[in-house]
Write an enzyme that holds these catalytic residues in place. Structure first.
Site, mmCIF file in Angstrom:
data_model
loop_
_atom_site.group_PDB
_atom_site.id
_atom_site.type_symbol
_atom_site.label_atom_id
_atom_site.label_comp_id
_atom_site.label_asym_id
_atom_site.label_seq_id
_atom_site.Cartn_x
_atom_site.Cartn_y
_atom_site.Cartn_z
ATOM 1 N N CYS A 90 4.261 -6.556 20.626
ATOM 2 C CA CYS A 90 4.636 -5.619 20.476
ATOM 3 C C CYS A 90 3.268 -4.634 19.492
ATOM 4 O O CYS A 90 2.808 -5.694 18.872
ATOM 5 C CB CYS A 90 5.686 -5.110 19.390
ATOM 6 N N ALA A 143 1.320 -1.673 -0.068
ATOM 7 C CA ALA A 143 -0.273 -0.571 0.022
ATOM 8 C C ALA A 143 0.496 1.715 0.009
ATOM 9 O O ALA A 143 1.519 1.616 -0.880
ATOM 10 C CB ALA A 143 -1.130 0.008 0.770
ATOM 11 N N HIS A 148 -3.418 -20.569 17.331
ATOM 12 C CA HIS A 148 -4.299 -19.855 16.531
ATOM 13 C C HIS A 148 -5.960 -20.372 16.235
ATOM 14 O O HIS A 148 -6.712 -20.208 16.383
ATOM 15 C CB HIS A 148 -3.799 -18.865 15.925
HETATM 16 P P1 NAD Z 1 1.813 -5.759 10.909
HETATM 17 O O1 NAD Z 1 0.328 -6.346 10.536
HETATM 18 O O2 NAD Z 1 2.311 -4.843 12.053
HETATM 19 O O3 NAD Z 1 2.567 -6.352 9.614
HETATM 20 C C1 NAD Z 1 3.090 -6.410 8.486
HETATM 21 C C2 NAD Z 1 3.326 -5.871 7.263
HETATM 22 O O4 NAD Z 1 3.299 -6.597 6.601
HETATM 23 C C3 NAD Z 1 2.703 -4.904 7.044
HETATM 24 O O5 NAD Z 1 2.826 -3.122 7.697
HETATM 25 C C4 NAD Z 1 3.227 -4.545 5.867
HETATM 26 O O6 NAD Z 1 4.076 -3.849 5.436
HETATM 27 C C5 NAD Z 1 3.320 -6.401 5.485
HETATM 28 N N1 NAD Z 1 2.364 -6.947 4.533
HETATM 29 C C6 NAD Z 1 1.241 -7.493 5.234
HETATM 30 N N2 NAD Z 1 0.261 -7.888 4.691
HETATM 31 C C7 NAD Z 1 0.684 -7.902 2.918
HETATM 32 C C8 NAD Z 1 0.855 -8.378 2.008
HETATM 33 N N3 NAD Z 1 -0.649 -8.612 1.791
HETATM 34 N N4 NAD Z 1 1.800 -8.092 1.265
HETATM 35 C C9 NAD Z 1 2.409 -7.592 1.478
HETATM 36 N N5 NAD Z 1 2.643 -6.976 2.416
HETATM 37 C C10 NAD Z 1 2.598 -7.349 3.516
HETATM 38 O O7 NAD Z 1 2.601 -7.501 11.438
HETATM 39 P P2 NAD Z 1 3.555 -7.434 12.976
HETATM 40 O O8 NAD Z 1 3.054 -7.334 13.716
HETATM 41 O O9 NAD Z 1 4.770 -7.238 12.575
HETATM 42 O O10 NAD Z 1 3.519 -9.475 12.962
HETATM 43 C C11 NAD Z 1 5.027 -9.934 11.314
HETATM 44 C C12 NAD Z 1 4.650 -11.672 11.968
HETATM 45 O O11 NAD Z 1 4.524 -11.755 13.284
HETATM 46 C C13 NAD Z 1 3.517 -11.640 12.133
HETATM 47 O O12 NAD Z 1 3.292 -13.347 11.323
HETATM 48 C C14 NAD Z 1 2.533 -11.752 13.382
HETATM 49 O O13 NAD Z 1 2.033 -13.279 13.705
HETATM 50 C C15 NAD Z 1 3.908 -12.011 13.765
HETATM 51 N N6 NAD Z 1 3.815 -11.614 15.461
HETATM 52 C C16 NAD Z 1 3.573 -10.350 15.889
HETATM 53 C C17 NAD Z 1 3.120 -10.089 17.104
HETATM 54 C C18 NAD Z 1 3.327 -8.937 17.254
HETATM 55 O O14 NAD Z 1 3.028 -8.618 18.710
HETATM 56 N N7 NAD Z 1 3.096 -7.591 16.876
HETATM 57 C C19 NAD Z 1 3.639 -11.576 18.066
HETATM 58 C C20 NAD Z 1 3.771 -12.751 17.494
HETATM 59 C C21 NAD Z 1 3.964 -12.772 16.399
#
Ligand code: NAD
Length: 392
Positions: free
Chosen positions: A140, A31, A202
């Site tokens: 986070c 995006a 999940h």
């Molecule tokens: P988020 O949703 O904040 O960010 C994901 C990023 O991925 C987006 O900002 C974008 O840049 C990219 N993205 C998303 N969909 C996309 C698509 N269809 N095509 C291309 N790019 C795309 O996710 P996050 O919180 O940073 O988490 C990242 C990973 O860590 C995920 O697998 C999530 O399940 C895992 N995770 C997150 C947390 C947490 O607390 N945030 C905890 C445990 C695991």
């Protein structure tokens, strides 16, 4: 280093990288994220990560771009801070620009990452190193986009797999220094795939909370708690999912020379290892989920429905990431090992209906959507012996 992604995890990584002395670029093609990140960082004088212990780290990026040609050629380290369903497109976008000898790390890897990465990158020709973490080291949330992220908690230890395995020690040391979280090296990506507990937790809890109540509409205050909502029946299902994975791990240990089943923790053991100080009541799996303060207050994913109420969001990551890049991969490995997985099958059959996909067909992994999953079958693997070397 180049961070791929512009979400919560990317917001934590940039300040950590700056502290560790890295020059940071960001690849954010999703995006308008590149433009929003640039604007946010300019307006707020860089990124700030606030940790639960009071530490505050600051970081900046040299270049933020949606074009891989701008930010990949210089990178010796590429971090994928993305949901697993975005790995494929991202790997294909960076592949033409990746320098020989670069290290690519997925945080977290989820299941089947290494096979997808090797195919997308043509890695054996590029002499790249592939690494994957079993989970994201932190919980986070972005507070101000491009400006501030809150790190609510950190895991005590995270598993890491590296391909080729000979590069494990140096890669783990490099990442430990960067991430400030103890890393436990495990022998193969195959073990990391089976050790992926998100694929059990999940979809398993989604099934427990929603099966038979799919159309329910909630007032805001009624939206069920996700982890605190794990009841006796859901805990029994989670236990059955974990038992089936343990059974697969034991079978692989017998059939593959280099596989170590002890690297695949049961769900309960993993919970206690990941959250030793957060779980108040450790008496069993249900209470460990219910009383984990790191999970407190998190609710079932929902989307807005009519009259200010909410419906379950079945497109959320808990199914859309953890089924094709999780349970389906494990189901594929079980099929190669000749093992029945009734609990895993029940959850996949229910989840595929919700996702509008078909992975399981007549009790086998033969549905038309298998090719878009990360099951070994999607890469043409038909015999367990092809998983020798642990690359899944
Ligand atoms: P988020 O949703 O904040 O960010 C994901 C990023 O991925 C987006 O900002 C974008 O840049 C990219 N993205 C998303 N969909 C996309 C698509 N269809 N095509 C291309 N790019 C795309 O996710 P996050 O919180 O940073 O988490 C990242 C990973 O860590 C995920 O697998 C999530 O399940 C895992 N995770 C997150 C947390 C947490 O607390 N945030 C905890 C445990 C695991």
């Amino acid at each position: 280093m180049t961070i791929c992604g512009g979400g919560n995890a990317a917001h934590v990584l940039a300040p950590l990288a700056a502290q560790a002395g890295w020059e940071v670029d960001i690849f954010a093609p999703f995006a308008d994220e590149a433009q929003r990140l640039r604007a946010g960082m300019q307006a707020q004088d860089g990124l700030q990560a606030r940790f639960a212990d009071g530490a505050v780290l600051r970081g900046e990026a040299r270049c933020i771009s949606g074009d891989a040609a701008d930010v990949i050629p210089d990178a010796t380290l590429v971090l994928l801070a993305l949901p697993a369903y975005a790995h494929g497109a991202t790997l294909l976008a960076i592949a033409p620009y990746l320098r020989d000898g670069a290290t690519i790390v997925a945080l977290p890897a989820r299941s089947g990452f290494a096979m997808q990465a090797r195919r997308a990158l043509g890695v054996d020709g590029k002499a790249a190193t592939i690494a994957g973490l079993q989970t994201l080291p932190w919980a986070c949330r972005t507070v101000r986009y491009g400006g501030e992220v809150s790190v609510l908690g950190s895991k005590s230890e995270v598993d890491i797999a590296v391909y080729p395995a000979a590069r494990t020690a140096e890669t783990a040391a490099l990442l430990e220094d960067l991430l400030r979280v103890p890393l436990r090296a495990i022998g193969s990506f195959l073990a990391l795939t089976l050790a992926n507990t998100g694929q059990l937790i999940h979809p398993g809890i989604m099934y427990g909370l929603c099966q038979g109540r799919e159309g329910e509409i909630y007032q805001e205050a009624e939206i069920p708690m996700f982890y605190q909502g794990v009841d006796h029946g859901t805990a029994a299902l989670l236990q059955a999912l974990s038992d089936e994975v343990q059974c697969i791990a034991r079978a692989l240990c017998e059939q593959l020379a280099d596989f170590n089943a002890e690297e695949v923790s049961s769900l309960y053991d993993w919970l206690l290892r990941a959250y030793p100080d957060d779980i108040a009541d450790k008496r069993d799996l249900q209470h460990a989920f219910n009383s984990n303060r790191a999970y407190k207050g998190l609710r079932l994913p929902v989307r807005a429905a009519e009259n200010g109420r909410y419906r379950v969001d079945f497109a959320a990551r808990y199914l859309s990431e953890d089924v094709p890049c999780g349970l389906v991969v494990v189901r594929g490995i079980a099929e190669l090992a000749g093992l029945a997985t009734p609990a895993i099958d029940a959850v996949i059959r229910w989840a595929q209906e919700r996702l509008g996909k078909r992975y399981l067909d007549n009790g086998a992994l033969g549905g038309p959507d298998v090719h878009s999953s990360r099951a070994p079958q999607a890469y043409g693997v038909t015999r367990l012996s092809e998983l020798q070397g642990g690359i899944v």
